[in-house]
Design a protein around this motif. Sequence first.
Motif, mmCIF file in Angstrom:
data_model
loop_
_atom_site.group_PDB
_atom_site.id
_atom_site.type_symbol
_atom_site.label_atom_id
_atom_site.label_comp_id
_atom_site.label_asym_id
_atom_site.label_seq_id
_atom_site.Cartn_x
_atom_site.Cartn_y
_atom_site.Cartn_z
ATOM 1 N N PRO A 119 0.784 -1.244 0.000
ATOM 2 C CA PRO A 119 0.000 0.000 0.000
ATOM 3 C C PRO A 119 0.815 1.293 0.000
ATOM 4 N N LEU A 120 1.857 1.384 0.850
ATOM 5 C CA LEU A 120 2.735 2.544 0.916
ATOM 6 C C LEU A 120 1.932 3.845 1.014
ATOM 7 N N ALA A 121 1.958 4.734 0.029
ATOM 8 C CA ALA A 121 1.284 6.037 0.141
ATOM 9 C C ALA A 121 -0.205 5.909 0.402
ATOM 10 N N ASN A 122 -0.805 4.819 -0.022
ATOM 11 C CA ASN A 122 -2.246 4.642 0.200
ATOM 12 C C ASN A 122 -2.607 4.667 1.682
ATOM 13 N N ASP A 123 -1.662 4.263 2.530
ATOM 14 C CA ASP A 123 -1.924 4.251 3.973
ATOM 15 C C ASP A 123 -1.970 5.657 4.573
ATOM 16 N N ALA A 124 -1.626 6.677 3.768
ATOM 17 C CA ALA A 124 -1.656 8.055 4.264
ATOM 18 C C ALA A 124 -3.023 8.706 4.092
ATOM 19 N N LEU A 125 -3.945 8.041 3.420
ATOM 20 C CA LEU A 125 -5.302 8.573 3.285
ATOM 21 C C LEU A 125 -5.916 8.741 4.672
ATOM 22 N N THR A 126 -6.653 9.840 4.878
ATOM 23 C CA THR A 126 -7.212 10.136 6.197
ATOM 24 C C THR A 126 -8.709 10.408 6.115
ATOM 25 N N GLU A 127 -9.355 10.314 7.271
ATOM 26 C CA GLU A 127 -10.765 10.667 7.351
ATOM 27 C C GLU A 127 -10.987 12.126 6.982
ATOM 28 N N GLU A 128 -10.064 12.995 7.376
ATOM 29 C CA GLU A 128 -10.199 14.419 7.067
ATOM 30 C C GLU A 128 -10.163 14.669 5.569
ATOM 31 N N GLN A 129 -9.303 13.932 4.854
ATOM 32 C CA GLN A 129 -9.244 14.073 3.396
ATOM 33 C C GLN A 129 -10.554 13.611 2.755
ATOM 34 N N ILE A 130 -11.096 12.523 3.250
ATOM 35 C CA ILE A 130 -12.376 12.018 2.736
ATOM 36 C C ILE A 130 -13.496 13.009 3.037
ATOM 37 N N ASP A 131 -13.538 13.542 4.247
ATOM 38 C CA ASP A 131 -14.575 14.500 4.617
ATOM 39 C C ASP A 131 -14.534 15.734 3.726
ATOM 40 N N ALA A 132 -13.319 16.231 3.476
ATOM 41 C CA ALA A 132 -13.185 17.420 2.637
ATOM 42 C C ALA A 132 -13.668 17.154 1.215
ATOM 43 N N ALA A 133 -13.342 15.971 0.697
ATOM 44 C CA ALA A 133 -13.762 15.635 -0.661
ATOM 45 C C ALA A 133 -15.281 15.509 -0.764
ATOM 46 N N LEU A 154 -11.266 3.379 6.881
ATOM 47 C CA LEU A 154 -11.455 4.508 5.976
ATOM 48 C C LEU A 154 -12.567 4.239 4.973
ATOM 49 N N THR A 155 -12.640 3.012 4.465
ATOM 50 C CA THR A 155 -13.741 2.660 3.573
ATOM 51 C C THR A 155 -15.076 2.829 4.295
ATOM 52 N N GLN A 156 -15.126 2.356 5.535
ATOM 53 C CA GLN A 156 -16.342 2.463 6.322
ATOM 54 C C GLN A 156 -16.701 3.934 6.569
ATOM 55 N N HIS A 157 -15.700 4.730 6.853
ATOM 56 C CA HIS A 157 -15.937 6.156 7.072
ATOM 57 C C HIS A 157 -16.502 6.807 5.811
ATOM 58 N N ALA A 158 -15.915 6.478 4.659
ATOM 59 C CA ALA A 158 -16.398 7.047 3.396
ATOM 60 C C ALA A 158 -17.843 6.638 3.132
ATOM 61 N N ILE A 159 -18.168 5.388 3.412
ATOM 62 C CA ILE A 159 -19.536 4.908 3.198
ATOM 63 C C ILE A 159 -20.514 5.679 4.083
ATOM 64 N N ARG A 160 -20.172 5.843 5.336
ATOM 65 C CA ARG A 160 -21.069 6.551 6.261
ATOM 66 C C ARG A 160 -21.270 8.003 5.831
ATOM 67 N N ARG A 161 -20.179 8.673 5.478
ATOM 68 C CA ARG A 161 -20.290 10.081 5.093
ATOM 69 C C ARG A 161 -21.057 10.230 3.775
ATOM 70 N N ALA A 162 -20.806 9.347 2.835
ATOM 71 C CA ALA A 162 -21.517 9.424 1.553
ATOM 72 C C ALA A 162 -22.997 9.130 1.727
ATOM 73 N N HIS A 163 -23.310 8.136 2.551
ATOM 74 C CA HIS A 163 -24.709 7.824 2.834
ATOM 75 C C HIS A 163 -25.411 9.032 3.450
ATOM 76 N N ASP A 164 -24.761 9.673 4.402
ATOM 77 C CA ASP A 164 -25.343 10.844 5.047
ATOM 78 C C ASP A 164 -25.540 11.983 4.050
ATOM 79 N N ALA A 165 -24.673 12.041 3.022
ATOM 80 C CA ALA A 165 -24.759 13.100 2.015
ATOM 81 C C ALA A 165 -25.754 12.774 0.906
#
Length: 316
Positions: A119-133, A154-165
Amino acid sequence: MSSTTSEQTRNGVLIVGSINADLTTFSSRLPAPGETLLGDDFTLVLGGKGANQAVAAGLAGGNAHMVGCVGTDAFSTVLTDGLRDSGVGVTHLRSVPGPSGIAHIRVDAAGENNIVVVPLANDALTEEQIDAAIADLAPHCRVLLTQLEIPWALTQHAIRRAHDAGLTVVLDPAPALALDENIWPLVDIVTPNETEAAILTGIPVTDAASAVEAGRWFTSRGASSALITLAAAGAVMVTAESVEHFDALRVNALDTTAAGDAFAGYLGASLADGYERTDAIRRAIAAGALTVTRRGASPSIPNSDDVAAMLESSPA
């Protein structure tokens, strides 16, 4: 197929997931443990399940946006340019110090492959980056497309935020692993292949009947629908009220890499663009079928004209 005028401004696909440099070797067969084998070819291209699906969504004509991370190494330009060249928005693509994600892929003459992902750089993805997007793009997007090549939290976080949106959530559960069952009521479409469905449900999926049984496992836990792909046997869509079977399109397979990603990307883009679900699935099946006739990951994903031509030449 078309969206209504009032919906056309919300026709985007937001893809949260992995971005890798795919280093692929081609040989007559896969080497045995401890064996060195002379190969036939080598490629270095954009890959990663998230990026592949973003490329597919972009080539499908979709308004695609990638959310993920690349490194600062020599591969990062290949990855970023590959996304841009496919029409994918990279406003929420973040560059982080260090190497980009890597996938080492080996492909044999029959088109079968095995893959090691770092994964390398992929592990740097954050909840804050997902929220901003999501805050920035949700007003313009209709679909979230995500996978399991980034940390599950992070996948779970993205799903929850997208569902709410209010986005339609499409989860490609690959590579398959045990998931928190509380997530299923937030998923509109889950798209496992037969192997992934078996891992997630514990039900051996060997034919359409067992695929339906596995599909009902997902819907009984709250998922709106389960679309289980069965390679040459087509696909099965299961909801709480219905079951629909889709035939495969016959092709000569050269390399199965990215076929599932092409399927997912075209499905997400088609749904975002207002296609009826049945038509979106048929379009996704055609994209996946064309992908296996070409070598590589993202370079093997077809454009929308090629997919349309295949559908026109195939029986309904």
